[in-house]
Design a protein around this motif. Structure first.
Motif, PDB file in Angstrom:
ATOM      1  N   VAL A 239      -3.862   5.760 -15.916  1.00 40.41           N
ATOM      2  CA  VAL A 239      -3.214   4.700 -15.159  1.00 40.41           C
ATOM      3  C   VAL A 239      -4.266   3.741 -14.614  1.00 40.41           C
ATOM      4  CG1 VAL A 239      -1.225   6.109 -14.475  1.00 40.41           C
ATOM      5  CG2 VAL A 239      -3.274   6.081 -13.046  1.00 40.41           C
ATOM      6  N   THR A 240      -3.802   2.579 -14.186  1.00 45.51           N
ATOM      7  CA  THR A 240      -4.658   1.618 -13.490  1.00 45.51           C
ATOM      8  C   THR A 240      -4.388   1.739 -11.995  1.00 45.51           C
ATOM      9  OG1 THR A 240      -4.557   0.116 -15.379  1.00 45.51           O
ATOM     10  CG2 THR A 240      -5.295  -0.799 -13.280  1.00 45.51           C
ATOM     11  N   VAL A 241      -5.442   1.916 -11.213  1.00 49.24           N
ATOM     12  CA  VAL A 241      -5.280   2.237  -9.792  1.00 49.24           C
ATOM     13  C   VAL A 241      -5.933   1.167  -8.926  1.00 49.24           C
ATOM     14  CG1 VAL A 241      -5.734   3.923  -7.976  1.00 49.24           C
ATOM     15  CG2 VAL A 241      -5.290   4.696 -10.315  1.00 49.24           C
ATOM     16  N   SER A 242      -5.181   0.728  -7.907  1.00 53.85           N
ATOM     17  CA  SER A 242      -5.719  -0.103  -6.832  1.00 53.85           C
ATOM     18  C   SER A 242      -5.344   0.580  -5.522  1.00 53.85           C
ATOM     19  CB  SER A 242      -5.143  -1.521  -6.874  1.00 53.85           C
ATOM     20  OG  SER A 242      -5.562  -2.202  -8.036  1.00 53.85           O
ATOM     21  N   GLY A 243      -6.283   1.341  -4.971  1.00 51.81           N
ATOM     22  CA  GLY A 243      -5.989   2.087  -3.755  1.00 51.81           C
ATOM     23  C   GLY A 243      -6.611   3.461  -3.783  1.00 51.81           C
ATOM     24  N   ARG A 248     -10.044   9.117  -3.076  1.00 52.64           N
ATOM     25  CA  ARG A 248     -11.073   8.259  -3.639  1.00 52.64           C
ATOM     26  C   ARG A 248     -10.480   6.879  -3.883  1.00 52.64           C
ATOM     27  NH1 ARG A 248     -14.641   9.246  -9.207  1.00 52.64           N
ATOM     28  NH2 ARG A 248     -15.797   7.270  -9.108  1.00 52.64           N
ATOM     29  N   ARG A 249     -11.230   5.835  -3.480  1.00 55.72           N
ATOM     30  CA  ARG A 249     -10.711   4.473  -3.585  1.00 55.72           C
ATOM     31  C   ARG A 249     -11.097   3.828  -4.915  1.00 55.72           C
ATOM     32  NH1 ARG A 249      -8.224   0.933  -0.687  1.00 55.72           N
ATOM     33  NH2 ARG A 249      -8.229   2.324   1.121  1.00 55.72           N
ATOM     34  N   TYR A 250     -10.122   3.118  -5.491  1.00 52.68           N
ATOM     35  CA  TYR A 250     -10.345   2.375  -6.741  1.00 52.68           C
ATOM     36  C   TYR A 250      -9.871   0.942  -6.550  1.00 52.68           C
ATOM     37  CZ  TYR A 250     -10.630   7.099  -8.752  1.00 52.68           C
ATOM     38  OH  TYR A 250     -10.964   8.396  -9.021  1.00 52.68           O
ATOM     39  N   GLU A 251     -10.471   0.014  -7.259  1.00 53.80           N
ATOM     40  CA  GLU A 251     -10.076  -1.393  -7.205  1.00 53.80           C
ATOM     41  C   GLU A 251      -9.700  -1.871  -8.601  1.00 53.80           C
ATOM     42  OE1 GLU A 251      -9.588  -3.119  -4.608  1.00 53.80           O
ATOM     43  OE2 GLU A 251     -10.442  -1.705  -3.143  1.00 53.80           O
ATOM     44  N   ASN A 252      -8.411  -1.738  -8.916  1.00 52.45           N
ATOM     45  CA  ASN A 252      -7.880  -2.169 -10.209  1.00 52.45           C
ATOM     46  C   ASN A 252      -8.680  -1.571 -11.365  1.00 52.45           C
ATOM     47  OD1 ASN A 252      -5.953  -3.569 -11.729  1.00 52.45           O
ATOM     48  ND2 ASN A 252      -7.304  -5.347 -11.978  1.00 52.45           N
ATOM     49  N   GLU A 253      -8.874  -0.248 -11.291  1.00 53.96           N
ATOM     50  CA  GLU A 253      -9.684   0.454 -12.281  1.00 53.96           C
ATOM     51  C   GLU A 253      -8.817   1.417 -13.088  1.00 53.96           C
ATOM     52  OE1 GLU A 253     -13.228   2.250 -10.566  1.00 53.96           O
ATOM     53  OE2 GLU A 253     -12.926   1.027  -8.768  1.00 53.96           O
ATOM     54  N   PRO A 254      -9.107   1.577 -14.392  1.00 53.89           N
ATOM     55  CA  PRO A 254      -8.414   2.607 -15.176  1.00 53.89           C
ATOM     56  C   PRO A 254      -8.906   3.995 -14.763  1.00 53.89           C
ATOM     57  CG  PRO A 254     -10.071   1.533 -16.502  1.00 53.89           C
ATOM     58  CD  PRO A 254     -10.032   0.784 -15.209  1.00 53.89           C
ATOM     59  N   GLY A 267       0.056   2.504   0.259  1.00 52.70           N
ATOM     60  CA  GLY A 267      -0.403   1.174  -0.120  1.00 52.70           C
ATOM     61  C   GLY A 267      -1.058   1.098  -1.482  1.00 52.70           C
ATOM     62  N   THR A 268      -1.100   2.202  -2.202  1.00 59.91           N
ATOM     63  CA  THR A 268      -1.727   2.228  -3.526  1.00 59.91           C
ATOM     64  C   THR A 268      -0.784   1.668  -4.578  1.00 59.91           C
ATOM     65  OG1 THR A 268      -3.066   4.151  -2.943  1.00 59.91           O
ATOM     66  CG2 THR A 268      -2.743   3.734  -5.287  1.00 59.91           C
ATOM     67  N   THR A 269      -1.337   0.914  -5.526  1.00 60.23           N
ATOM     68  CA  THR A 269      -0.567   0.408  -6.664  1.00 60.23           C
ATOM     69  C   THR A 269      -1.042   1.108  -7.925  1.00 60.23           C
ATOM     70  OG1 THR A 269      -0.242  -1.754  -5.645  1.00 60.23           O
ATOM     71  CG2 THR A 269       0.045  -1.610  -8.031  1.00 60.23           C
ATOM     72  N   LEU A 270      -0.092   1.685  -8.655  1.00 62.58           N
ATOM     73  CA  LEU A 270      -0.390   2.377  -9.908  1.00 62.58           C
ATOM     74  C   LEU A 270       0.198   1.588 -11.065  1.00 62.58           C
ATOM     75  CD1 LEU A 270       0.469   6.076  -8.912  1.00 62.58           C
ATOM     76  CD2 LEU A 270      -1.754   4.948  -8.845  1.00 62.58           C
ATOM     77  N   GLY A 271      -0.616   1.316 -12.074  1.00 62.05           N
ATOM     78  CA  GLY A 271      -0.136   0.639 -13.270  1.00 62.05           C
ATOM     79  C   GLY A 271       0.067   1.631 -14.401  1.00 62.05           C
ATOM     80  N   PHE A 272       1.317   1.812 -14.831  1.00 62.67           N
ATOM     81  CA  PHE A 272       1.642   2.786 -15.874  1.00 62.67           C
ATOM     82  C   PHE A 272       1.816   2.079 -17.209  1.00 62.67           C
ATOM     83  CE2 PHE A 272       3.060   4.698 -11.924  1.00 62.67           C
ATOM     84  CZ  PHE A 272       2.646   6.016 -12.050  1.00 62.67           C
ATOM     85  N   PRO A 273       1.282   2.649 -18.296  1.00 60.58           N
ATOM     86  CA  PRO A 273       1.479   2.051 -19.616  1.00 60.58           C
ATOM     87  C   PRO A 273       2.906   2.254 -20.104  1.00 60.58           C
ATOM     88  CG  PRO A 273       0.319   4.134 -19.816  1.00 60.58           C
ATOM     89  CD  PRO A 273       0.435   3.855 -18.347  1.00 60.58           C
ATOM     90  N   ALA A 274       3.309   1.470 -21.082  1.00 54.96           N
ATOM     91  CA  ALA A 274       4.642   1.622 -21.667  1.00 54.96           C
ATOM     92  C   ALA A 274       4.808   3.025 -22.237  1.00 54.96           C
ATOM     93  CB  ALA A 274       4.850   0.582 -22.758  1.00 54.96           C
ATOM     94  N   HIS A 275       6.012   3.572 -22.063  1.00 55.34           N
ATOM     95  CA  HIS A 275       6.416   4.878 -22.582  1.00 55.34           C
ATOM     96  C   HIS A 275       5.761   6.049 -21.845  1.00 55.34           C
ATOM     97  CE1 HIS A 275       8.164   2.467 -25.717  1.00 55.34           C
ATOM     98  NE2 HIS A 275       6.975   2.076 -26.158  1.00 55.34           N
ATOM     99  N   ALA A 276       5.032   5.785 -20.752  1.00 54.24           N
ATOM    100  CA  ALA A 276       4.466   6.884 -19.960  1.00 54.24           C
ATOM    101  C   ALA A 276       5.583   7.565 -19.181  1.00 54.24           C
ATOM    102  CB  ALA A 276       3.404   6.356 -19.006  1.00 54.24           C
ATOM    103  N   GLN A 277       5.449   8.877 -18.980  1.00 57.34           N
ATOM    104  CA  GLN A 277       6.420   9.606 -18.194  1.00 57.34           C
ATOM    105  C   GLN A 277       6.278   9.258 -16.716  1.00 57.34           C
ATOM    106  OE1 GLN A 277       6.231  13.817 -18.856  1.00 57.34           O
ATOM    107  NE2 GLN A 277       6.886  13.679 -21.001  1.00 57.34           N
ATOM    108  N   VAL A 278       7.401   9.187 -16.018  1.00 62.63           N
ATOM    109  CA  VAL A 278       7.382   8.967 -14.578  1.00 62.63           C
ATOM    110  C   VAL A 278       6.957  10.268 -13.904  1.00 62.63           C
ATOM    111  CG1 VAL A 278       8.732   8.320 -12.550  1.00 62.63           C
ATOM    112  CG2 VAL A 278       9.222   7.268 -14.774  1.00 62.63           C
ATOM    113  N   PRO A 279       5.876  10.258 -13.128  1.00 60.49           N
ATOM    114  CA  PRO A 279       5.422  11.503 -12.481  1.00 60.49           C
ATOM    115  C   PRO A 279       6.475  12.044 -11.519  1.00 60.49           C
ATOM    116  CG  PRO A 279       3.728   9.809 -12.364  1.00 60.49           C
ATOM    117  CD  PRO A 279       4.977   9.142 -12.837  1.00 60.49           C
TER     118      PRO A 279
END
Length: 581
Positions: A239-243, A248-254, A267-279
């Motif tokens: 996933v792509t993580v901002s938060g 551990r803190r990440y800034e728009n990092e895979p 406040g964290t934003t997670l970017g999920f790829p298409a067809h990924a399972q919802v955790p």
């Protein structure tokens, strides 16, 4: 959702409620008008009003959220809510109307000829009413905050003011028209958008909702986590993580997340790829807007089958003792009309419950992230923008917002009416209209004050508690009082205290974390399986031990409860000095 449309929709609902309530003010002239609409409400109108007050936001928003989270097996909730009226139809509706009472407290005193039983019944009516009013006010605040960004206390205050004005102005006359209107509004608010959503789904070539496997994201999706949560991954996920993830803190990092549990910071934003399972969210008791759905989930309860039966029994038997439901049967012209009313209610409630599962299934496809953010109840509100989009989607969303707010208003109106009636008769010095209006203010003021200091209590936990206490107290009192001549005042008092008190104590113990797990926790969290039989058994045993306390007028009141009104009228007119009733 466009906030301007949402505000406009809520404003229209509030104004319509006030205007229709004013109609009741114009035609309410007597005390009987205020308490029971002079017992002249026809079955069709009465059934719509009962359905309007019974179908709260837990039905309008919550059932769709349950289906989204856990699939169609969660339809046990609406089945339980609906089947409760079947029990009412068979055992209680007509006799309760023939009792000639205004409230459940009146029935208790008339049947058992005891002011002590009346006072205890009044205490339970007020307690259950306030317990049910609390989540209506809290839920209105949360919904208006989501729709418009207003502070959380605003929605509850708006509902309190509108309901107080409507009930105090015209009493039962006013809220009968208001609640009937609100039922049809809620049905329309779900039906019209559902038609557009289904057409949009058919034209989108989207897959069907699958509940036998994890939900997936159809396209790349960014999900913001507002509150800290723990997730449990069945397989590794990138996933792509901002938060913050695992502190551990990440800034728009895979980031490659391993299978297993992970902690996602607020406040964290997670970017999920298409067809990924919802955790899946790890079990956290009381978390999320739909936490009340968890009794059927093995992730929260160690004994889910028992919890399921506890829930079903509470909803089946608790309906008859809910004060805002019972009081409406006193508005029917006679026992036959009361039965017909209940039969129509079954049809109206059943028709309504056909619609929320559509939103839950579509939410599983188009808004699967709601299960991760803990806002599954919002599926009904967000789907129009996802499927229809544009101004059309905004307008459909506004219609749904208005329907959701109408749900809070209609249920709160009925609860306020029932509590105010008991306060007027058993607490205030006079039963006149002036003191009824004062009681209306008191009926709303207490739960409104509590809602400001108990905002951390899961909304529908209070609803479930109200059903459990009702099933364990008033269900034994009504069934035995109507169908068993051996019931005595000491037996009724003991059963109310032991059954209702045990249910209340048990669930409150779990709310404070005692005990934390095991069978003891499950038994206390879902007490209806044992507290309802305990209430019945206590009433029967104590009554058998006090047979000399059977009221002298038992035979006469039972005849009144079970014989048709025309036969009783002839019997009364045939007595010396008798007159027809």
């Amino acid at each position: 959702m466009n906030q301007a449309y949402a505000v406009a929709a809520v404003t229209v609902v509030v104004l319509a409620t006030v205007l229709i309530g004013a109609l009741g003010l114009r035609i309410s002239r007597t005390t009987s008008d205020f308490y029971v609409a002079s017992r002249s409400v026809k079955p069709g109108l009465n059934a719509a009003a009962i359905s309007g007050e019974y179908l709260s936001a837990a039905s309008f928003l919550g059932v769709a959220g349950l289906v989204l989270l856990q699939g169609p097996e969660m339809l046990w909730y609406p089945v339980g809510y609906t089947a409760g009226h079947l029990v009412l139809l068979v055992l209680v509706a007509a006799p309760l109307r023939r009792s000639g009472a205004y409230t459940l407290s009146d029935f208790a005193e008339a049947r058992l000829e005891s002011p002590h039983v009346r006072r205890l019944a009044s205490l339970f009516v007020v307690g259950i009413g306030w317990l049910y009013l609390l989540p209506q006010l809290q839920g209105a605040g949360l919904t208006l905050e989501i729709l418009t960004g207003a502070p959380g206390w605003v929605g509850g205050l708006v509902v309190a003011l509108v309901v107080t004005g409507t009930v105090a102005a015209g009493g039962m006359r006013s809220i009968t028209f208001v609640q009937a209107f609100q039922y049809w509004l809620k049905l329309t608010a779900l039906l019209v958008p559902a038609l557009f959503l289904v057409v949009a789904w058919l034209g989108d070539d989207a897959p069907r909702a699958r509940f036998d496997e994890p939900a997936t994201f159809r396209e790349h999706t960014a999900v913001r986590i507002d509150d800290t949560v723990r997730i449990d991954l069945a397989e590794p996920l990138r996933v792509t993580v901002s938060g913050l993830v695992d502190d551990r803190r990440y800034e728009n990092e895979p980031v490659a997340l391993d299978a297993g549990p992970h902690r996602i910071g607020a406040g964290t934003t997670l970017g999920f790829p298409a067809h990924a399972q919802v955790p899946e969210k790890a079990a956290t008791p009381g978390a999320g807007a739909s936490s009340w759905s968890q009794p059927l989930s093995s992730s929260r309860e160690e004994h889910p089958l028992y919890a399921t039966y506890g829930l079903i029994l509470a909803t089946f038997l608790g309906t008859m003792g809910l004060p805002h439901v019972a009081v409406r049967f006193y508005t029917s012209p006679n026992g036959t009309a009361a039965r017909r009313t209940t039969l129509v209610v079954l049809g109206l409630v059943g028709a309504f419950y056909l619609l929320p599962p559509i939103y839950g299934a579509l939410g599983r496809i188009y808004a699967p992230e709601l299960s991760l953010t803990g806002t599954a109840d919002a599926a009904v509100l967000v789907l129009p923008a996802r499927l229809v989009g544009g101004v059309g989607g905004e307008l459909l969303g506004a219609l749904l917002a208005g329907g959701a707010f109408a749900a809070f208003l209609s249920t709160a109106s009925g609860l306020t009416m029932s509590v105010a009636g008991v306060l007027t008769q058993d607490v205030l010095p006079s039963r006149g209209v002036r003191h009824f209006r004062l009681a209306t203010v008191l009926a709303v003021a207490v739960p409104l004050a509590l809602s400001t200091v108990t905002s951390d209590v899961p909304v529908a936990d209070a609803v479930g508690l109200a059903f459990a206490v009702s099933a364990s107290s008033f269900c034994p009192l009504l069934v035995l009082g109507i169908w068993w001549r051996g019931l005595t005042p000491p037996g009724a008092v003991a059963g109310l205290v032991v059954g209702g008190g045990a249910a209340l104590t048990a669930v409150m113990a779990t709310r404070v974390g005692l005990p934390a797990s095991g069978w003891a926790h499950t038994l206390l969290a879902w007490p209806a399986v044992w507290s309802v039989p305990l209430g019945f058994l206590t009433m029967v045993l104590v009554s058998l031990a006090t047979r000399d306390r059977i009221p002298a007028g038992t035979a006469a009141i039972l005849a009144r409860l079970h014989l048709p009104e025309d036969l009783m009228a002839k019997a009364d007119s045939g007595r010396p000095g008798g007159v027809e009733r």
